[in-house]
Design an enzyme around this catalytic site. Sequence first.
Site, PDB file in Angstrom:
ATOM      1  N   ASP A  63       3.274   9.311  -1.133  1.00 46.47           N
ATOM      2  CA  ASP A  63       2.122   8.519  -0.722  1.00 46.47           C
ATOM      3  C   ASP A  63       1.939   7.387  -1.714  1.00 46.47           C
ATOM      4  OD1 ASP A  63      -0.044   8.034   0.994  1.00 46.47           O
ATOM      5  OD2 ASP A  63      -0.674  10.126   0.947  1.00 46.47           O
ATOM      6  N   HIS A 102       0.814  -1.228   0.000  1.00 43.34           N
ATOM      7  CA  HIS A 102       0.000   0.000   0.000  1.00 43.34           C
ATOM      8  C   HIS A 102       0.842   1.272   0.000  1.00 43.34           C
ATOM      9  CE1 HIS A 102      -4.032  -1.817   0.496  1.00 43.34           C
ATOM     10  NE2 HIS A 102      -3.289  -2.840   0.886  1.00 43.34           N
TER      11      HIS A 102
HETATM   12  C1  GDG Z   1      -2.197   3.859   3.185  1.00 41.07           C
HETATM   13  C2  GDG Z   1      -1.201   4.523   2.223  1.00 41.07           C
HETATM   14  C3  GDG Z   1      -2.918   4.409   0.409  1.00 41.07           C
HETATM   15  C4  GDG Z   1      -8.582  10.134   7.719  1.00 41.07           C
HETATM   16  N1  GDG Z   1      -8.977  10.918   8.742  1.00 41.07           N
HETATM   17  C5  GDG Z   1     -10.226  10.530   9.049  1.00 41.07           C
HETATM   18  C6  GDG Z   1     -10.595   9.495   8.207  1.00 41.07           C
HETATM   19  N2  GDG Z   1      -9.565   9.255   7.394  1.00 41.07           N
HETATM   20  C7  GDG Z   1      -9.583   8.252   6.328  1.00 41.07           C
HETATM   21  C8  GDG Z   1      -9.640   8.901   4.954  1.00 41.07           C
HETATM   22  C9  GDG Z   1      -9.080   7.803   4.077  1.00 41.07           C
HETATM   23  C10 GDG Z   1      -8.104   7.099   5.014  1.00 41.07           C
HETATM   24  O1  GDG Z   1      -8.422   7.480   6.346  1.00 41.07           O
HETATM   25  C11 GDG Z   1      -6.666   7.527   4.743  1.00 41.07           C
HETATM   26  O2  GDG Z   1      -6.250   6.906   3.578  1.00 41.07           O
HETATM   27  P1  GDG Z   1      -5.025   7.447   2.741  1.00 41.07           P
HETATM   28  O3  GDG Z   1      -5.005   6.686   1.480  1.00 41.07           O
HETATM   29  O4  GDG Z   1      -5.173   8.899   2.524  1.00 41.07           O
HETATM   30  O5  GDG Z   1      -3.709   7.247   3.630  1.00 41.07           O
HETATM   31  P2  GDG Z   1      -3.058   6.105   4.626  1.00 41.07           P
HETATM   32  O6  GDG Z   1      -3.838   5.958   5.870  1.00 41.07           O
HETATM   33  O7  GDG Z   1      -1.646   6.540   4.800  1.00 41.07           O
HETATM   34  O8  GDG Z   1      -3.139   4.741   3.800  1.00 41.07           O
HETATM   35  C12 GDG Z   1      -1.943   5.319   1.154  1.00 41.07           C
HETATM   36  C13 GDG Z   1      -3.768   3.611   1.371  1.00 41.07           C
HETATM   37  O9  GDG Z   1      -2.993   2.945   2.365  1.00 41.07           O
HETATM   38  C14 GDG Z   1      -4.608   2.569   0.627  1.00 41.07           C
HETATM   39  O10 GDG Z   1      -3.794   1.728  -0.137  1.00 41.07           O
HETATM   40  O11 GDG Z   1      -3.749   5.212  -0.409  1.00 41.07           O
HETATM   41  O12 GDG Z   1      -1.022   5.863   0.223  1.00 41.07           O
HETATM   42  O13 GDG Z   1      -0.302   5.369   2.942  1.00 41.07           O
HETATM   43  O14 GDG Z   1     -10.072   6.888   3.709  1.00 41.07           O
HETATM   44  O15 GDG Z   1     -10.958   9.273   4.667  1.00 41.07           O
HETATM   45  N3  GDG Z   1     -11.794   8.876   8.238  1.00 41.07           N
HETATM   46  C15 GDG Z   1     -12.683   9.322   9.172  1.00 41.07           C
HETATM   47  N4  GDG Z   1     -12.393  10.338  10.032  1.00 41.07           N
HETATM   48  C16 GDG Z   1     -11.195  10.972  10.007  1.00 41.07           C
HETATM   49  O16 GDG Z   1     -10.961  11.903  10.779  1.00 41.07           O
HETATM   50  N5  GDG Z   1     -13.891   8.731   9.244  1.00 41.07           N
END
Ligand code: GDG
Length: 458
Positions: free
Chosen positions: A365, A158
Amino acid sequence: MSGRRLVVVSNRVPLPTERGPRAGGLAVALADALRPGALWFGWSGRRAARPAATPAETRGEDGVAYATIDLSESEYRLYYSGFSNNVLWPLLHFRLGLVHYRAEEYHAWRAVNDRFAAALAPLLRPDDLIWVHDYHLIPLGEALRARGVGQRIGFFLHTPFPPPEVLRALPRAEQVLAALAAYDLVGFHTEEFRRSFLRAATDILGLAETDGAVGLGGRQARAVAVPIGIDAAGFAAAAAAAATGSELRRLRASLAGRALAIGVDRLDYSKGLPQRLDGFARLLARHPEHRRRVSFLQVAARSREDVAEYRALREALDRIVGGIIGQYSEFDWVPLRYMIRPLRRETLAGFYRAAAMAVVTPLRDGMNLVAKEYVAAQDPADPGVLILSRFAGAAAELGAALLVNPYDPDEIAEAMHAALTMRHAERQARHRELAAAVFSATAERFCGQFLAALAAGG
Ligand code: GDG
């Protein structure tokens, strides 16, 4: 894959009973693939003085079987906080200065993977398709093979995958690469990461590459680029439904007609938060016409606070946020709202829709799902503008965003200015392109493509 049982393995298993406000991530991405009968195996999230060797099993209302094991305190410290989050995470995000290698942690990482393999192997059936997720579990495939598991095993990373010049800094890089090459299929978000892996396997391990596969120990590991997506239609519906909810009313009332800019991230040093906030401060300095007319809401849910770098980042952000608020606030206007408490997913969807721009500027990312969620949440008749880092995996698909160098606060400031002054027709044209990408490369397609590739050749 029809008829074959899917076995998902991830470090942390989100049990249906404990899915909190942040439920999302893998559970949403895999929802379509996790049909009744599937098995999800991994860590319970609990620490125990003497973890049992056999997993605890439960079946969810979704018909999925969950099997979890606990970690001991020292496993948590060495395997999880240590090698996974204090060595591999910074390395995979190109942050060599933050890598703190200790051999003891590497060995604990391998030992926990062995323990996972020992607990999982007896649960497997001959026709299973096994899908392992993320950097914590890189050696799991090898450990399962050592226990005689011959089923097809796929791995999806990821995070980004760095080029061999960066990877070489990791002591044990050869062993880590060899562990990846023990899978039948290794998936990455982008073509860039896939190429980096193949280059590392040939340059560092000296393996021969044929048609995107490398051979080791009589097996072929095929590398594929399959971008993760979201349930775009579901997210769009949640955003539209939230638009009339009480939280949105309160948010709108507090904005009093001002434009909302939004940032949503785990509080992580890969997300470029200091540079982003610096960019916002420069917007206010260079374009004073936006003062009083825009409010920036940064949601930065706390994360991995057992690791010193995360605590240091949190303290640094407290100072930066305080600096901006002190310098630019007026008695009846605050430029920046900053929260480390998570929001409910539905609330978040509505907030994205209300925001005139989202600022998504990670330094690196793997993908970044926030960028895709923001696009899906927009009202196509009056969409907001996405500002996106060139170094997010999502930039490969979302070229119609305003792409920026996340290390350059001036460029971020100018992109914010462009977003706040963009004409309606351009906003719509950009949004149409972005939405076409987000609504076609969905979570469902991600699972379908990966599993089809894993099943093929088996
Ligand atoms: C890893 C990789 C890759 C965040 N704050 C809140 C909240 N979130 C949710 C977002 C989103 C998720 O968390 C974060 O996903 P990301 O993709 O932006 O980043 P990582 O957590 O670092 O994830 C990344 C991912 O895996 C999937 O393969 O895209 O590159 O680092 O869904 O919405 N959700 C809620 N409240 C919050 O305050 N409900």
